[in-house]
Design a protein around this motif. Structure first.
Motif, PDB file in Angstrom:
ATOM      1  N   GLN A 116      64.279 -49.704  45.955  1.00 45.82           N
ATOM      2  CA  GLN A 116      64.327 -50.750  45.902  1.00 45.82           C
ATOM      3  C   GLN A 116      65.125 -51.105  47.221  1.00 45.82           C
ATOM      4  O   GLN A 116      64.255 -52.068  47.897  1.00 45.82           O
ATOM      5  N   ASN A 117      66.218 -50.360  47.453  1.00 50.94           N
ATOM      6  CA  ASN A 117      66.724 -50.195  49.114  1.00 50.94           C
ATOM      7  C   ASN A 117      65.860 -50.057  49.972  1.00 50.94           C
ATOM      8  O   ASN A 117      65.298 -50.918  51.235  1.00 50.94           O
ATOM      9  N   ASN A 118      64.864 -48.654  49.558  1.00 49.34           N
ATOM     10  CA  ASN A 118      64.108 -48.596  50.553  1.00 49.34           C
ATOM     11  C   ASN A 118      62.586 -49.784  50.719  1.00 49.34           C
ATOM     12  O   ASN A 118      62.439 -49.807  52.288  1.00 49.34           O
ATOM     13  N   LYS A 119      62.302 -50.273  50.036  1.00 44.28           N
ATOM     14  CA  LYS A 119      61.317 -51.310  49.876  1.00 44.28           C
ATOM     15  C   LYS A 119      62.068 -52.240  50.622  1.00 44.28           C
ATOM     16  O   LYS A 119      60.719 -53.170  51.605  1.00 44.28           O
ATOM     17  N   SER A 120      62.869 -52.748  50.473  1.00 43.00           N
ATOM     18  CA  SER A 120      63.699 -54.683  51.254  1.00 43.00           C
ATOM     19  C   SER A 120      63.760 -53.872  52.981  1.00 43.00           C
ATOM     20  O   SER A 120      63.977 -54.723  54.151  1.00 43.00           O
ATOM     21  N   LYS A 121      63.870 -52.444  53.283  1.00 41.47           N
ATOM     22  CA  LYS A 121      64.222 -51.993  54.049  1.00 41.47           C
ATOM     23  C   LYS A 121      62.510 -51.968  54.847  1.00 41.47           C
ATOM     24  O   LYS A 121      62.706 -52.430  56.071  1.00 41.47           O
ATOM     25  N   ASN A 122      61.658 -51.708  54.030  1.00 45.49           N
ATOM     26  CA  ASN A 122      60.268 -52.206  54.335  1.00 45.49           C
ATOM     27  C   ASN A 122      59.800 -53.034  55.129  1.00 45.49           C
ATOM     28  O   ASN A 122      59.073 -53.470  56.354  1.00 45.49           O
ATOM     29  N   LEU A 123      60.660 -54.432  54.458  1.00 44.82           N
ATOM     30  CA  LEU A 123      60.256 -55.432  54.668  1.00 44.82           C
ATOM     31  C   LEU A 123      60.995 -55.725  56.154  1.00 44.82           C
ATOM     32  O   LEU A 123      60.219 -57.455  56.875  1.00 44.82           O
ATOM     33  N   ILE A 124      61.956 -55.133  56.588  1.00 48.44           N
ATOM     34  CA  ILE A 124      62.755 -55.826  57.557  1.00 48.44           C
ATOM     35  C   ILE A 124      62.280 -55.508  58.885  1.00 48.44           C
ATOM     36  O   ILE A 124      60.959 -54.985  58.866  1.00 48.44           O
TER      37      ILE A 124
END
Length: 127
Positions: free
Chosen positions: A119-127
Motif C-alpha cells: 500500500q505504501n508503494n502504491k501511494s508513493k507511485n501515485l504522488i
C-alpha cells in the motif's frame, strides 16, 4: 532488524509512560522467558533507560522484577515438584499448541507487513 527496533521502541515507550513499575513488570517478563520479550531486546532497552533515570532506583526496581519471578519459580517448584512427570506431559501437549499459535501469529504479522508495504508503494507511485 525492524521487529527488534519496534519492540525496543515499544518497551521504551511503556517504561517512559508508566515509570519504574513498568521496569519491574518487563524485567519479570524477561526472566520468565515471555515469548514477546526476548532478552536481546529487553536488556538493551532497560540499559538505555537506566542511563536516563536514577541508576540506583532503576537497579532496585529491576532487582524487584527478578525477585518476583524467582519467587514464583521457587514456589512452583516447591508446590508441584513431586508432580513433575505429570506436568511435563501437560507442557509437552500445550507446547505444540503454543508453537502452532505463535507460528500463525508470525505469518499474520508478515502478511500484514507485506500488505502495508504494498500500500505504501502504491501511494508513493501515485504522488
Amino acid at each position: 532488524m525492524e521487529i527488534i527496533n519496534s519492540l525496543t521502541n515499544q518497551i521504551m515507550y511503556i517504561i517512559s509512560e508508566i515509570g519504574y513499575i513498568a521496569v519491574v513488570i518487563i524485567t519479570a517478563m524477561e526472566y520468565a522467558c515471555f515469548p514477546a520479550m526476548p532478552s536481546e531486546v529487553i536488556l538493551p532497552a532497560i540499559g538505555i533507560l537506566a542511563a536516563k533515570y536514577n541508576k540506583k532506583t532503576f537497579i532496585l526496581f529491576s532487582v524487584m522484577g527478578i525477585i518476583i519471578w524467582n519467587a514464583i519459580l521457587v514456589s512452583l517448584g516447591y508446590f508441584i515438584g513431586h508432580n513433575w512427570s505429570y506436568i511435563h506431559l501437560i507442557m509437552k501437549q500445550y507446547s505444540i499448541f503454543a508453537a502452532i499459535i505463535i507460528f500463525i501469529i508470525i505469518l499474520l504479522l508478515i502478511y500484514r507487513k507485506l500488505v502495508s508495504r504494498k500500500q505504501n508503494n502504491k501511494s508513493k507511485n501515485l504522488i
